[in-house]
Design a protein around this motif. Sequence first.
Motif, PDB file in Angstrom:
ATOM      1  N   GLY A 133       0.795  -1.225   0.000  1.00 45.49           N
ATOM      2  CA  GLY A 133       0.000   0.000   0.000  1.00 45.49           C
ATOM      3  C   GLY A 133       0.824   1.270   0.000  1.00 45.49           C
ATOM      4  N   ARG A 182      -1.469   8.149  -4.202  1.00 47.53           N
ATOM      5  CA  ARG A 182      -0.782   6.978  -4.737  1.00 47.53           C
ATOM      6  C   ARG A 182       0.337   7.325  -5.708  1.00 47.53           C
ATOM      7  NH1 ARG A 182      -3.878   2.668  -7.510  1.00 47.53           N
ATOM      8  NH2 ARG A 182      -5.558   3.008  -6.029  1.00 47.53           N
ATOM      9  N   ARG A 236      -5.277   0.239  -2.890  1.00 44.53           N
ATOM     10  CA  ARG A 236      -6.244   0.956  -2.054  1.00 44.53           C
ATOM     11  C   ARG A 236      -7.540   0.155  -2.066  1.00 44.53           C
ATOM     12  NH1 ARG A 236      -2.403   2.747  -0.469  1.00 44.53           N
ATOM     13  NH2 ARG A 236      -1.542   4.859  -0.598  1.00 44.53           N
ATOM     14  N   GLY A 244      -5.064   0.213   2.660  1.00 39.92           N
ATOM     15  CA  GLY A 244      -4.152   0.029   1.549  1.00 39.92           C
ATOM     16  C   GLY A 244      -3.326  -1.232   1.702  1.00 39.92           C
TER      17      GLY A 244
END
Length: 518
Positions: free
Chosen positions: A325, A374, A386, A472
């Motif tokens: 994540g 991100r 996510r 995440g």
Amino acid sequence: MNIEIKVKIKYFFLLITGLLGGCKNFYLASNIPDELPTHWAVSAPPLAKNADSSLWVALEHYLGARQTGNDVSSSLQLKLFGESLILKDANGFVHRASEIQLRWEKVPLAKPIKWQRQVVGPYASFESAERVALLVRKFGLKAEVARPKDWQVWFSASGKSPRGIKAITEKGLIEKALLPRLVSNNKQQLLLGPIEIDAPKGMIWKGVVYKGPFRLQRDAYGSWTLIEKVPMQNYLEGVVPHEIGSGAPFAALTAQAVLARTWALANSHRFVIDGFHLCSNTQCQVYRDSAKATTQVRKAIDASKGMVLSWQGKPINAFYHASNGGVMASAEEAWSMKPLPYLKAKLDSSSSSSTRFSLPFKKKSSIKKFLKFRTGSFGADHPRFRWERKINTNQLSESLVKVLSGIYFPQDINVLERGKSGRVLALELVFKSNRNPLILRLDEIRRYLPQLPSTLFVIEKIDKGVWTFSGGGFGHGVGLSQAGAMDLARRAWSIEQIFRHYYPGATYGFWPVNHNPP
């Protein structure tokens, strides 16, 4: 049938004689000659001495354990792939056939055997159980990690449980021993283990061809295990494509091969109580059909032959997972274990994007902000980089049945503690009844709430008895992110660069260091 009991310094032996084919020892483990045994003892598998060592891998556990109340349980069928299977039991009985049918039979003992042990657990992982076993051993007790169903720590009932470790005493009486009986052409033969099985061109197990050779032996619980003796190269062919996928870039495939080899060597003691090295499911590394190993996979394995990651001369705990994540977790954020210098919490992103955030992530607001971002993170194309899960109290109750003696409906959920990477270390579930809150820690969280892909999340209560978990990553987040490694490989990072990024300070090379390269 005559029973002779012999007591020796380390083992309490139970000999069964006159079982259709002669006699052979099987025994119960004990630390002291005069104390009760703790479990069925099984000889340890061969020590993995170098990076090319063969491994004993369990294809199936607990065979014969599911009893129906009668003396005979379900059968075991072994099918060849090619020529005949050759079976040889511990008494020297030999049987050749294209298919072997065994059934499990409980054989009464002439004299019942008492056993007793102290048990600590259950634990969600071997890593957490091993930490406790190491603590118990420091007090001079012989503690062993077992997995009769969940991970536990076993030690002698005569020893005093160390302060802070809550143990319960279990005891019982063994009146029957579980043995396999060969059924062939209306002829039957009771077999004594261990049983060696050779299949020159392989054996079909659950639709997959395994090369063998094979071994059928008793485990610590009185049931049996089907084991394949696998050369390291063949083992990796059955692991790499199932863990990262055959289509991964070459550097990522090579990294996965090194990690799978390193992890296997570092964890070859994982099932020593049951007489084999590793399992074939997600409690170890997924090991299945080596036919899925493409030319690229084999080239990656060959290119890294004999290579491992090590720290101070020993293979490291080469943890890896699907996606972190965007932030790596330290080992102690996932399991109850000491910090490891090569597994640290840090952002998994380019240096330019790393300036946007800084660790530790302690506040909910900073984690929420991070989870909305991100760009620049490695492996951001993973489908669970996510994620969001809406969970209600009924769903939580269904998940918690396995840990609660009754049905309880959580009324509130609170994050009590977070690690440096922002992952939840302690999660409190509050109930409306008079029951005390339930606190889940570390790997317990995902074990008892399997709806959650990771422990990197924030919680919002959106209605009475309804919560949204926004998070995440997929997996524990420790060590190499497979999604990240594939991203880095596509960016032309070398395997050495990938390892320095995910395991800083670890040494990449042949193991042991005096092992000559091929």
